[in-house]
Design a protein around this motif. Structure first.
Motif, PDB file in Angstrom:
ATOM      1  N   ALA A  55      34.414  42.838  81.347  1.00 16.87           N
ATOM      2  CA  ALA A  55      33.523  41.669  81.368  1.00 16.87           C
ATOM      3  C   ALA A  55      33.748  40.854  82.631  1.00 16.87           C
ATOM      4  O   ALA A  55      32.786  40.365  83.245  1.00 16.87           O
ATOM      5  N   LEU A  56      34.997  40.699  83.042  1.00 18.79           N
ATOM      6  CA  LEU A  56      35.282  39.945  84.272  1.00 18.79           C
ATOM      7  C   LEU A  56      34.744  40.662  85.505  1.00 18.79           C
ATOM      8  O   LEU A  56      34.274  40.019  86.449  1.00 18.79           O
ATOM      9  N   GLU A  57      34.791  41.985  85.512  1.00 18.29           N
ATOM     10  CA  GLU A  57      34.243  42.746  86.638  1.00 18.29           C
ATOM     11  C   GLU A  57      32.735  42.537  86.760  1.00 18.29           C
ATOM     12  O   GLU A  57      32.191  42.476  87.860  1.00 18.29           O
ATOM     13  N   HIS A  58      32.026  42.449  85.638  1.00 20.58           N
ATOM     14  CA  HIS A  58      30.576  42.329  85.646  1.00 20.58           C
ATOM     15  C   HIS A  58      30.114  40.870  85.713  1.00 20.58           C
ATOM     16  O   HIS A  58      28.925  40.598  85.826  1.00 20.58           O
ATOM     17  N   ALA A  59      31.015  39.926  85.629  1.00 21.63           N
ATOM     18  CA  ALA A  59      30.649  38.508  85.592  1.00 21.63           C
ATOM     19  C   ALA A  59      29.951  38.069  86.870  1.00 21.63           C
ATOM     20  O   ALA A  59      29.056  37.237  86.838  1.00 21.63           O
ATOM     21  N   GLU A  60      30.341  38.627  88.001  1.00 23.07           N
ATOM     22  CA  GLU A  60      29.743  38.213  89.276  1.00 23.07           C
ATOM     23  C   GLU A  60      28.304  38.694  89.407  1.00 23.07           C
ATOM     24  O   GLU A  60      27.463  38.012  89.969  1.00 23.07           O
ATOM     25  N   SER A  61      27.996  39.886  88.878  1.00 22.41           N
ATOM     26  CA  SER A  61      26.651  40.432  89.023  1.00 22.41           C
ATOM     27  C   SER A  61      25.637  39.743  88.115  1.00 22.41           C
ATOM     28  O   SER A  61      24.497  39.525  88.507  1.00 22.41           O
ATOM     29  N   ASP A  62      26.025  39.406  86.880  1.00 23.44           N
ATOM     30  CA  ASP A  62      25.107  38.755  85.937  1.00 23.44           C
ATOM     31  C   ASP A  62      25.893  37.760  85.084  1.00 23.44           C
ATOM     32  O   ASP A  62      26.377  38.108  84.008  1.00 23.44           O
ATOM     33  N   PRO A  63      26.030  36.502  85.540  1.00 24.60           N
ATOM     34  CA  PRO A  63      26.817  35.516  84.801  1.00 24.60           C
ATOM     35  C   PRO A  63      26.325  35.271  83.375  1.00 24.60           C
ATOM     36  O   PRO A  63      27.113  34.947  82.492  1.00 24.60           O
ATOM     37  N   ALA A  64      25.044  35.441  83.108  1.00 25.58           N
ATOM     38  CA  ALA A  64      24.523  35.207  81.758  1.00 25.58           C
ATOM     39  C   ALA A  64      25.039  36.254  80.779  1.00 25.58           C
ATOM     40  O   ALA A  64      25.224  35.970  79.588  1.00 25.58           O
ATOM     41  N   SER A  65      25.289  37.452  81.268  1.00 22.70           N
ATOM     42  CA  SER A  65      25.756  38.515  80.370  1.00 22.70           C
ATOM     43  C   SER A  65      27.201  38.286  79.925  1.00 22.70           C
ATOM     44  O   SER A  65      27.648  38.893  78.958  1.00 22.70           O
ATOM     45  N   ILE A  66      27.915  37.436  80.631  1.00 24.83           N
ATOM     46  CA  ILE A  66      29.317  37.190  80.283  1.00 24.83           C
ATOM     47  C   ILE A  66      29.428  36.573  78.897  1.00 24.83           C
ATOM     48  O   ILE A  66      30.355  36.895  78.146  1.00 24.83           O
ATOM     49  N   VAL A  67      28.500  35.720  78.506  1.00 22.66           N
ATOM     50  CA  VAL A  67      28.544  35.083  77.190  1.00 22.66           C
ATOM     51  C   VAL A  67      28.402  36.143  76.105  1.00 22.66           C
ATOM     52  O   VAL A  67      29.163  36.157  75.126  1.00 22.66           O
ATOM     53  N   GLU A  68      27.451  37.042  76.275  1.00 26.59           N
ATOM     54  CA  GLU A  68      27.265  38.115  75.294  1.00 26.59           C
ATOM     55  C   GLU A  68      28.505  39.009  75.226  1.00 26.59           C
ATOM     56  O   GLU A  68      28.961  39.394  74.151  1.00 26.59           O
ATOM     57  N   GLY A  69      29.072  39.322  76.385  1.00 26.63           N
ATOM     58  CA  GLY A  69      30.275  40.153  76.426  1.00 26.63           C
ATOM     59  C   GLY A  69      31.459  39.475  75.757  1.00 26.63           C
ATOM     60  O   GLY A  69      32.227  40.110  75.032  1.00 26.63           O
ATOM     61  N   LEU A  70      31.621  38.177  75.994  1.00 27.34           N
ATOM     62  CA  LEU A  70      32.732  37.444  75.375  1.00 27.34           C
ATOM     63  C   LEU A  70      32.585  37.386  73.861  1.00 27.34           C
ATOM     64  O   LEU A  70      33.576  37.493  73.131  1.00 27.34           O
ATOM     65  N   ARG A  71      31.354  37.241  73.362  1.00 28.47           N
ATOM     66  CA  ARG A  71      31.149  37.255  71.912  1.00 28.47           C
ATOM     67  C   ARG A  71      31.538  38.607  71.317  1.00 28.47           C
ATOM     68  O   ARG A  71      32.157  38.683  70.253  1.00 28.47           O
ATOM     69  N   ALA A  72      31.166  39.664  72.007  1.00 26.70           N
ATOM     70  CA  ALA A  72      31.517  41.009  71.528  1.00 26.70           C
ATOM     71  C   ALA A  72      33.031  41.200  71.529  1.00 26.70           C
ATOM     72  O   ALA A  72      33.597  41.781  70.591  1.00 26.70           O
ATOM     73  N   ILE A  73      33.697  40.696  72.546  1.00 29.55           N
ATOM     74  CA  ILE A  73      35.157  40.820  72.630  1.00 29.55           C
ATOM     75  C   ILE A  73      35.824  39.981  71.540  1.00 29.55           C
ATOM     76  O   ILE A  73      36.792  40.413  70.921  1.00 29.55           O
ATOM     77  N   ARG A  74      35.283  38.779  71.291  1.00 31.22           N
ATOM     78  CA  ARG A  74      35.820  37.953  70.201  1.00 31.22           C
ATOM     79  C   ARG A  74      35.695  38.679  68.871  1.00 31.22           C
ATOM     80  O   ARG A  74      36.639  38.725  68.073  1.00 31.22           O
ATOM     81  N   ASP A  75      34.537  39.284  68.631  1.00 27.42           N
ATOM     82  CA  ASP A  75      34.344  40.035  67.385  1.00 27.42           C
ATOM     83  C   ASP A  75      35.327  41.198  67.292  1.00 27.42           C
ATOM     84  O   ASP A  75      35.867  41.490  66.225  1.00 27.42           O
TER      85      ASP A  75
END
Length: 174
Positions: free
Chosen positions: A86-106
């Motif tokens: 998620a951190l690697e992809h955060a620079e390319s699409d910052p909006a996707s980081i929220v979705e990724g963090l939710r998936a990681i939390r789950d």
């Protein structure tokens, strides 16, 4: 003087009668000493066995502890891998980081549940001091006294398997 007061004369016969008695007692004493030596030996061996058992149980407990820690760490590795992705992809699409963090939390919540410590949802339940820690109280109309209004920090696990109590805001009567 009378016969009763005269000293007995030690004869060959009385000496022979006493000799087998002394010899028997000496033999019995020797047998008892041997038995004591055997029992002391068995006692020392039992103490040594007990000491060895204590050492073995301690080693086994340490080994099990290390294995359990490793098993728990293995459960968390995919969560860490996904955080790094998620951190690697955060620079390319910052909006996707929220979705990724939710998936990681789950995924992290699932790991805790598999380890035996599921997250508890205590909002709307009755306050229980064994399971909850009140951080505030609020007067709320239409809500029974002692009802949990808001969970500040959730609890994980239940009963004796509780990792921590929930921090909650509780309703109080007006």
């Amino acid at each position: 003087m009378s016969e009763a007061s005269e000293p007995e004369e030690v004869t060959q016969e009385t000496a022979e009668e006493a000799t087998p008695d002394v010899a028997g007692l000496q033999a019995r004493a020797a047998g008892l000493q041997q038995r004591v030596a055997e029992l002391e030996d068995r006692w020392r061996r039992a103490l040594a066995d007990l000491d060895n058992l204590r050492k073995r149980v301690s080693r086994d407990a340490d080994r099990v502890r290390v294995e359990e820690r490793a098993r728990a760490a293995v459960e968390w590795l995919p969560v860490l891998d996904n955080l790094e992705r998620a951190l690697e992809h955060a620079e390319s699409d910052p909006a996707s980081i929220v979705e990724g963090l939710r998936a990681i939390r789950d995924q992290a919540l699932d790991v805790l549940a598999r380890l035996g410590f599921p997250r508890r949802d205590d909002a709307g339940t009755e306050f229980d001091p064994a399971r909850h820690e009140a951080v505030a109280t609020l007067a709320q109309e239409g809500v029974p006294d002692g009802t949990i209004l808001h969970v500040v920090r959730p609890a994980y696990g239940d009963g004796e398997q509780q990792l921590r109590p929930a921090l909650v805001v509780v309703a109080k009567g007006e």
